[in-house]
Design a protein around this motif. Structure first.
Motif, PDB file in Angstrom:
ATOM      1  N   LEU A  80       0.753  -1.182   0.199  1.00 17.95           N
ATOM      2  CA  LEU A  80       0.030  -0.015  -0.263  1.00 17.95           C
ATOM      3  C   LEU A  80       0.666   1.195   0.039  1.00 17.95           C
ATOM      4  O   LEU A  80       1.895   1.268   0.812  1.00 17.95           O
ATOM      5  N   SER A  81       0.437   2.192  -0.781  1.00 18.33           N
ATOM      6  CA  SER A  81       1.243   3.638  -0.627  1.00 18.33           C
ATOM      7  C   SER A  81      -0.020   4.674  -0.802  1.00 18.33           C
ATOM      8  O   SER A  81      -1.278   4.234  -0.991  1.00 18.33           O
ATOM      9  N   HIS A  82       0.290   5.921  -0.522  1.00 14.50           N
ATOM     10  CA  HIS A  82      -0.668   7.028  -0.393  1.00 14.50           C
ATOM     11  C   HIS A  82      -0.047   8.046  -1.070  1.00 14.50           C
ATOM     12  O   HIS A  82       1.055   8.573  -0.847  1.00 14.50           O
ATOM     13  N   THR A  83      -0.890   8.739  -1.784  1.00 16.78           N
ATOM     14  CA  THR A  83      -0.522  10.039  -2.459  1.00 16.78           C
ATOM     15  C   THR A  83      -0.239  11.156  -1.687  1.00 16.78           C
ATOM     16  O   THR A  83       0.211  12.113  -1.932  1.00 16.78           O
ATOM     17  N   GLY A  84      -1.063  11.241  -0.588  1.00 20.18           N
ATOM     18  CA  GLY A  84      -1.189  12.314   0.448  1.00 20.18           C
ATOM     19  C   GLY A  84      -2.451  13.302   0.125  1.00 20.18           C
ATOM     20  O   GLY A  84      -2.746  14.144   0.855  1.00 20.18           O
ATOM     21  N   TYR A  85      -3.397  12.578  -0.960  1.00 20.91           N
ATOM     22  CA  TYR A  85      -4.436  13.501  -1.192  1.00 20.91           C
ATOM     23  C   TYR A  85      -5.695  12.579  -0.699  1.00 20.91           C
ATOM     24  O   TYR A  85      -5.606  11.246  -0.337  1.00 20.91           O
ATOM     25  N   PRO A  86      -6.795  13.001  -0.363  1.00 15.47           N
ATOM     26  CA  PRO A  86      -8.085  12.306  -0.028  1.00 15.47           C
ATOM     27  C   PRO A  86      -8.300  11.196  -0.970  1.00 15.47           C
ATOM     28  O   PRO A  86      -8.350  11.575  -2.339  1.00 15.47           O
ATOM     29  N   GLY A  87      -8.555   9.985  -0.441  1.00 10.90           N
ATOM     30  CA  GLY A  87      -8.892   8.682  -1.474  1.00 10.90           C
ATOM     31  C   GLY A  87      -7.657   8.564  -2.210  1.00 10.90           C
ATOM     32  O   GLY A  87      -7.826   7.814  -3.214  1.00 10.90           O
ATOM     33  N   GLY A  88      -6.386   8.804  -1.817  1.00  5.61           N
ATOM     34  CA  GLY A  88      -5.366   8.501  -2.384  1.00  5.61           C
ATOM     35  C   GLY A  88      -4.579   7.257  -2.321  1.00  5.61           C
ATOM     36  O   GLY A  88      -3.160   7.074  -2.722  1.00  5.61           O
ATOM     37  N   GLN A  89      -5.215   6.225  -1.725  1.00  8.47           N
ATOM     38  CA  GLN A  89      -4.255   5.155  -1.468  1.00  8.47           C
ATOM     39  C   GLN A  89      -4.449   4.137  -2.574  1.00  8.47           C
ATOM     40  O   GLN A  89      -5.349   4.080  -3.104  1.00  8.47           O
ATOM     41  N   ARG A  90      -3.239   3.635  -2.969  1.00 10.98           N
ATOM     42  CA  ARG A  90      -2.957   2.805  -4.094  1.00 10.98           C
ATOM     43  C   ARG A  90      -2.479   1.714  -3.592  1.00 10.98           C
ATOM     44  O   ARG A  90      -1.734   1.317  -2.624  1.00 10.98           O
ATOM     45  N   GLU A  91      -3.014   0.385  -4.344  1.00  8.62           N
ATOM     46  CA  GLU A  91      -2.167  -0.850  -4.132  1.00  8.62           C
ATOM     47  C   GLU A  91      -1.446  -1.176  -5.311  1.00  8.62           C
ATOM     48  O   GLU A  91      -1.687  -1.071  -6.471  1.00  8.62           O
ATOM     49  N   ASN A  92      -0.311  -2.081  -4.998  1.00  7.69           N
ATOM     50  CA  ASN A  92       0.672  -2.367  -6.083  1.00  7.69           C
ATOM     51  C   ASN A  92       1.056  -3.844  -5.521  1.00  7.69           C
ATOM     52  O   ASN A  92       1.211  -4.135  -4.319  1.00  7.69           O
ATOM     53  N   THR A  93       1.402  -4.687  -6.495  1.00 14.57           N
ATOM     54  CA  THR A  93       1.773  -6.057  -6.295  1.00 14.57           C
ATOM     55  C   THR A  93       3.113  -6.137  -6.722  1.00 14.57           C
ATOM     56  O   THR A  93       3.607  -5.025  -7.423  1.00 14.57           O
ATOM     57  N   PRO A  94       3.779  -7.072  -6.038  1.00 17.16           N
ATOM     58  CA  PRO A  94       5.403  -7.131  -6.586  1.00 17.16           C
ATOM     59  C   PRO A  94       5.453  -7.147  -7.924  1.00 17.16           C
ATOM     60  O   PRO A  94       6.479  -6.770  -8.836  1.00 17.16           O
ATOM     61  N   ALA A  95       4.512  -7.900  -8.951  1.00 19.01           N
ATOM     62  CA  ALA A  95       4.925  -7.988 -10.454  1.00 19.01           C
ATOM     63  C   ALA A  95       4.772  -6.460 -10.814  1.00 19.01           C
ATOM     64  O   ALA A  95       5.243  -6.262 -12.046  1.00 19.01           O
ATOM     65  N   THR A  96       3.694  -5.528 -10.552  1.00 21.34           N
ATOM     66  CA  THR A  96       3.729  -4.373 -11.170  1.00 21.34           C
ATOM     67  C   THR A  96       4.709  -3.485 -10.658  1.00 21.34           C
ATOM     68  O   THR A  96       5.106  -2.534 -11.370  1.00 21.34           O
ATOM     69  N   ILE A  97       5.358  -3.742  -9.386  1.00 23.63           N
ATOM     70  CA  ILE A  97       6.358  -2.885  -9.096  1.00 23.63           C
ATOM     71  C   ILE A  97       7.529  -3.192  -9.998  1.00 23.63           C
ATOM     72  O   ILE A  97       8.712  -2.362 -10.231  1.00 23.63           O
ATOM     73  N   LEU A  98       7.911  -4.573 -10.041  1.00 17.83           N
ATOM     74  CA  LEU A  98       8.980  -4.842 -11.032  1.00 17.83           C
ATOM     75  C   LEU A  98       8.746  -4.603 -12.134  1.00 17.83           C
ATOM     76  O   LEU A  98       9.907  -4.328 -12.893  1.00 17.83           O
ATOM     77  N   LYS A  99       7.669  -4.448 -12.876  1.00 18.11           N
ATOM     78  CA  LYS A  99       7.484  -3.989 -14.200  1.00 18.11           C
ATOM     79  C   LYS A  99       8.007  -2.268 -14.297  1.00 18.11           C
ATOM     80  O   LYS A  99       8.449  -2.112 -15.422  1.00 18.11           O
ATOM     81  N   LYS A 100       7.885  -1.542 -13.266  1.00 17.85           N
ATOM     82  CA  LYS A 100       8.433  -0.366 -13.355  1.00 17.85           C
ATOM     83  C   LYS A 100       9.885  -0.033 -12.948  1.00 17.85           C
ATOM     84  O   LYS A 100      10.536   0.881 -13.203  1.00 17.85           O
ATOM     85  N   GLY A 101      10.462  -1.005 -12.567  1.00 17.66           N
ATOM     86  CA  GLY A 101      11.939  -1.424 -12.480  1.00 17.66           C
ATOM     87  C   GLY A 101      12.441  -1.966 -11.296  1.00 17.66           C
ATOM     88  O   GLY A 101      11.534  -2.181 -10.147  1.00 17.66           O
ATOM     89  N   GLU A 102      13.474  -2.956 -11.541  1.00 15.11           N
ATOM     90  CA  GLU A 102      13.978  -3.899 -10.400  1.00 15.11           C
ATOM     91  C   GLU A 102      14.239  -3.088  -9.042  1.00 15.11           C
ATOM     92  O   GLU A 102      13.988  -3.708  -8.056  1.00 15.11           O
ATOM     93  N   VAL A 129      20.886  -1.736  -7.878  1.00 17.38           N
ATOM     94  CA  VAL A 129      20.263  -2.878  -8.146  1.00 17.38           C
ATOM     95  C   VAL A 129      20.497  -2.808  -9.778  1.00 17.38           C
ATOM     96  O   VAL A 129      20.130  -1.709 -10.621  1.00 17.38           O
ATOM     97  N   TYR A 130      20.746  -4.173 -10.383  1.00 15.63           N
ATOM     98  CA  TYR A 130      20.761  -4.111 -11.973  1.00 15.63           C
ATOM     99  C   TYR A 130      20.097  -5.549 -12.363  1.00 15.63           C
ATOM    100  O   TYR A 130      20.212  -6.283 -11.770  1.00 15.63           O
ATOM    101  N   ALA A 131      19.441  -5.324 -13.671  1.00 20.47           N
ATOM    102  CA  ALA A 131      18.755  -6.330 -14.093  1.00 20.47           C
ATOM    103  C   ALA A 131      19.683  -7.418 -14.908  1.00 20.47           C
ATOM    104  O   ALA A 131      19.217  -8.600 -14.757  1.00 20.47           O
ATOM    105  N   GLY A 132      20.728  -7.009 -15.523  1.00 19.00           N
ATOM    106  CA  GLY A 132      21.444  -8.106 -15.806  1.00 19.00           C
ATOM    107  C   GLY A 132      22.743  -8.096 -15.318  1.00 19.00           C
ATOM    108  O   GLY A 132      22.823  -8.181 -13.882  1.00 19.00           O
ATOM    109  N   THR A 133      23.876  -8.843 -15.871  1.00 17.97           N
ATOM    110  CA  THR A 133      24.972  -9.151 -15.167  1.00 17.97           C
ATOM    111  C   THR A 133      26.093  -7.787 -14.983  1.00 17.97           C
ATOM    112  O   THR A 133      27.148  -8.136 -14.543  1.00 17.97           O
ATOM    113  N   GLU A 134      25.893  -6.749 -16.085  1.00 21.01           N
ATOM    114  CA  GLU A 134      26.819  -5.712 -16.113  1.00 21.01           C
ATOM    115  C   GLU A 134      26.352  -4.744 -15.128  1.00 21.01           C
ATOM    116  O   GLU A 134      25.136  -4.664 -14.849  1.00 21.01           O
TER     117      GLU A 134
END
Length: 151
Positions: A80-102, A129-134
């Motif tokens: 869970l995260s919150h934007t700071g505005y009323p009704g701004g609670q957001r839900e994320n799963t590990p899969a959606t967070i991984l798509k945004k960046g490892e 943190v890096y996605a590949g071996t380099e």
């Protein structure tokens, strides 16, 4: 017995020995890997550990996209995260967070295992943190360690 010769030595910023460490995340379970990385960042594996000093190592995680989660946690676990505005609670799963960046997923998981103060924020800055071996940290001559050998 001379008791004055037994003194506790506390590390400080000038006397601490920081190293660069490379950890391969291939086929590792995310939570177990993150807890060991948090201990490396904190310096708990060193005999000169001091709780109020940044005496941990700089940790580079490679192959971050090949990490595992047991069960169906990729879609069932909710962050869970919150934007700071009323009704701004957001839900994320590990899969959606991984798509945004490892890096986002690893920093979120490791941050929960570090102290919740200025020192914890500083320690989190020592994680790369890096996605590949380099990685662009070859000039620091990092040593590669097997994370499974740590407790």
């Amino acid at each position: 017995m001379d008791t004055l010769s037994y003194k506790t030595i506390s590390a400080n910023k000038a006397t601490v020995q920081k190293e660069w460490v490379v950890v391969d995340a291939t086929d590792q379970v995310l939570g177990r890997l993150a807890s060991k990385v948090a201990k490396l960042l904190r310096g708990k594996y060193k005999p000169s550990f001091t709780p109020h000093v940044d005496c941990g190592d700089n940790v580079i995680i490679i192959n971050a996209d090949k990490v595992k989660l047991t069960g169906n946690k990729w879609n069932d676990r909710v962050y869970l995260s919150h934007t700071g505005y009323p009704g701004g609670q957001r839900e994320n799963t590990p899969a959606t967070i991984l798509k945004k960046g490892e890096e986002r997923l690893y920093k979120k998981v490791v941050k929960g295992m570090l102290p919740k103060n200025k020192l914890g924020d500083k320690l989190l800055g020592n994680l790369y943190v890096y996605a590949g071996t380099e990685h662009p940290h070859q000039a620091q001559t990092p040593k590669s360690i097997d994370i499974n050998l740590l407790k």
